[in-house]
Enzyme design. Structure first.
Site, short mmCIF file in Angstrom:
data_model
loop_
_atom_site.label_atom_id
_atom_site.label_comp_id
_atom_site.label_asym_id
_atom_site.label_seq_id
_atom_site.Cartn_x
_atom_site.Cartn_y
_atom_site.Cartn_z
N GLN A 149 0.82 -1.20 0.00
CA GLN A 149 0.00 0.00 0.00
C GLN A 149 0.85 1.26 0.00
O GLN A 149 0.49 2.27 -0.62
CB GLN A 149 -0.92 0.01 1.22
N GLU A 150 1.99 1.22 0.69
CA GLU A 150 2.84 2.41 0.81
C GLU A 150 3.50 2.78 -0.51
O GLU A 150 3.46 3.93 -0.95
CB GLU A 150 3.92 2.18 1.87
N SER A 151 4.18 1.81 -1.14
CA SER A 151 5.05 2.15 -2.26
C SER A 151 4.86 1.30 -3.50
O SER A 151 5.47 1.57 -4.53
CB SER A 151 6.51 2.02 -1.82
N TYR A 204 -6.25 3.61 3.62
CA TYR A 204 -4.97 2.95 3.87
C TYR A 204 -5.13 1.80 4.85
O TYR A 204 -4.67 0.68 4.61
CB TYR A 204 -4.00 3.99 4.40
#
Length: 667
Positions: free
Chosen positions: A516-518, A622
């Site tokens: 999800q972050e990168s 998120y």
């Protein structure tokens, strides 16, 4: 230029790079940023002479840099050269905006029907304006586009001005535009809309906005009608935005004198702003808003986010369970059909119907309807699909392995020039251009292949190049065939497992967070300045490194192993501060630890309701996705328990009295 020729150029790209021609791309991109049209013209000629695989982009940059002086014939020639490509449609978008600024409605009407993306609201407004000039009825579509704008632009402003002058946008429509602008915190936009009504409306609204508390205090207690009722509502909306509790007191003073629809609008907005601040009375304000409207009303003039926050206010509320569920049900039933069909609201409406159904046989029909609604979303691979399945007592469904791709299917997709150009752009560091070209090219997958097969072949192409964001996002588009390994890839497996093991973290949780972050992009950088696989802010990275006794320099933040070590170590510290709750940990990792500390105050909430009530859209999405991702990564890592609810844990509420003291040093 034919697709075969472009494909041949792209296949030769390795030798082109070996000759140093790719340096031309970076220089051209830099020259385009500087709008250096003469240099771009030179670079374009060099690229075409060298048969550069990215020649369409050189051509685009060169023509875009002097678009203000370009002619229709030049644009037509460009379209022919790169027919069907992303740059053709990208330049058409730019050109349509230019034609709108030139007020060249004839050329715009000719070009707009060929605009394939059709995703630019300002262009859409210019087009609707030309339809209006042709005498066609556009009020409903134009009003929707105009109210949905997030910023004031020339196209939509011009369209609104013309439709207001002709009477197609009524006075009530324009006051509705004022309301929407104020709720979006665009007071200057609200004044511009008021000017379309007349000069006196603009002047009166300016006085309201200058000091709404003082203005409303000076009003007589007579019942307001027409423009004065709108001005009172405008004052109330501005007061509520800054201070929901003061605004609610003012609404209470005015409610009996305002038209019921206006009072309902004010109470609903107070509920929205109150819920954003997690005020327990927000649910009562929403309930008051609905009480002023007919039982079957769909929130008149209410923005979608107001209705969504009505549900969240109900979930947060401190009244009886029955009162909260009635407000959930009423608010969702008051949503427009398209909004109501979103999985989140299908789920919560079904939960409300279930909770309010009478016991025994009298409630059987309601429970059956609720279960049918849950079953309709239970196969979805999203957060609410999993919740729906487990609410029905089912296991989270796992997709079957799809049939293997055939060599011919792979070859058909890999021959697509747009996908090849996209990967080359990304390899050169022009990720934004590459992503846009990739996404556009997915519109034109080979017709001979079933769409899911073609999408899987394209995703595989990206996976093999380790362009993980395109691999994941492309695989996410399939519906019938789901390749779990593509959607939830595990690059750097040895490194991620080691980093997770070293700090005793569940590797499925770490993978879910990194996805999800990168999207596994090593050099990813957010608009806020977070970097690397685990998207660490520089200050957080420095603080964590110091705690670990590392000699840290900012340039090290994108080092693969160090980023993983710092990110997992920080996540471990965050989890320790939140009693090991992965829901709270994910929220803290995204929004910082102080915010979820505040958000957990109040009564205990089931974890899904707590997540839904998170006031930041980005953080809410998120947390849902990180936990949902972790379910599938758990399966891929050999787990046999694909349960979302077990990962969510028990109710979320204030910090337990016996928990260790908060780590206030956490950044």
């Amino acid at each position: 230029m034919s697709a075969l020729v472009i494909g041949a150029m792209l296949l030769a790209s390795a030798s082109v790079r070996a000759q140093g021609v790719d340096a031309l791309v970076l220089e051209a991109r830099k020259s385009w940023d500087a709008k250096d049209a003469p240099r771009l013209a030179e670079l374009r000629e060099q690229a075409i002479a060298a048969s550069h695989p990215l020649a369409p982009w050189f051509d685009y940059w060169a023509l875009n840099a002097r678009l203000g002086e370009a002619t229709v014939d030049e644009l037509d020639a460009f379209y022919r050269r790169w027919s069907g490509s992303y740059v053709e449609d990208r330049l058409r978008n730019d050109w349509l905006l230019e034609l709108g600024k030139r007020r060249d409605w004839t050329a715009l009407r000719r070009d707009y029907p060929r605009f394939r993306m059709d995703d630019d609201r300002e262009v859409r407004c210019y087009w609707l304006l030309t339809e209006h000039f042709e005498g066609k009825p556009v009020r409903a579509t134009a009003l929707q586009a105009w109210l949905a704008q997030q910023r004031d632009d020339d196209g939509c402003a011009l369209m609104a001005q013309a439709l207001a002058a002709s009477g197609e946008l009524t006075r009530d429509d324009l006051w509705l535009g004022v309301r929407h602008a104020l709720q979006a915190n665009r007071p200057k936009g609200a004044r511009r809309v008021a000017a379309l009504i007349d000069a006196s409306a603009e002047a009166a609204l300016a006085a309201v906005l200058d000091n709404p508390v003082r203005w409303i205090a000076r009003q007589t207690k007579s019942r307001p009608h027409g423009d004065r009722a709108e001005l009172v509502l405008a004052a109330l909306l501005r007061i509520v935005r800054e201070d929901p509790e003061l605004g609610a007191a003012q609404i209470g003073d005015w409610e009996r004198r305002l038209p019921r629809e206006h009072a309902a609008q004010a109470w609903a907005y107070a509920g929205q702003r109150g819920a954003l601040r997690r005020l327990p009375q927000a649910a009562d304000w929403f309930a008051r808003a609905w009480s002023l409207l007919p039982d079957d009303a769909v929130g008149p003039g209410w923005q979608p986010e107001t209705l969504e926050w009505g549900v969240r206010a109900a979930l947060l509320g401190e009244g009886s369970d029955a009162a909260r569920w009635r407000l959930v049900r009423r608010t969702i039933e008051g949503m427009p059909a398209a909004l109501r069909a979103e999985p989140a609201w299908v789920y919560w409406h079904a939960r409300a119907v279930r909770a309010l159904a009478p016991p025994g046989e009298p409630g059987d029909a309601a429970r059956a309807a609720a279960d049918a609604a849950l079953a309709a979303i239970a196969d979805g691979m999203h957060f609410y699909g999993k919740l729906a399945a487990e609410t029905l007592g089912r296991a989270v469904p796992l997709p079957p392995d799809p049939p293997a791709l055939q060599p011919s299917e792979r070859e058909a997709v890999r021959a697509m020039p747009g996908l090849q150009r996209a990967l080359l752009l990304i390899a050169l560091g022009l990720r934004s251009e590459g992503v846009r070209e990739w996404n556009f090219s997915l519109r034109d997958l080979p017709e001979a292949l079933p769409r899911d097969r073609a999408l899987r072949a394209a995703a595989e192409m990206a996976c093999e190049r380790e362009v993980w964001d395109r691999c994941i996002n492309t695989s996410d588009r399939t519906s019938g065939e789901v390749d779990l390994a593509q959607r939830f890839p595990m690059p750097l497996r040895e490194h991620v497992l080691r980093a997770a093991r070293d700090v005793e973290l569940d590797p499925a949780y770490v993978y879910g967070l990194v996805r999800q972050e990168s999207r596994f992009i090593m050099d990813a950088r957010s608009h806020a300045g977070a970097s690397g696989l685990m998207q660490l802010m520089p200050g957080t990275a420095r603080w964590t490194a110091r705690r670990l006794g590392l000699d840290y320099r900012r340039a090290m933040i994108n080092d693969r192993d160090l980023n993983l070590r710092l990110g997992t170590s920080y996540l471990r510290m965050v989890l320790d501060d939140f009693e090991g709750r992965i829901v709270l940990g994910a929220a803290a990792y995204n929004a910082g630890p102080n915010r979820p500390r505040r958000w957990r105050q109040g009564r205990e909430l089931e974890p899904a309701a707590w997540i839904e009530s998170i006031p930041f859209d980005e953080t809410r999405d998120y947390v849902q996705k990180v936990v949902s991702n972790a379910v599938y990564y758990g399966v891929r890592l050999g787990g046999r328990d694909p349960s979302l609810t077990r990962r969510l844990g028990g109710p979320v509420g204030p910090r337990p009295a016996d928990a260790p003291a908060e780590n206030r040093d956490l950044p």
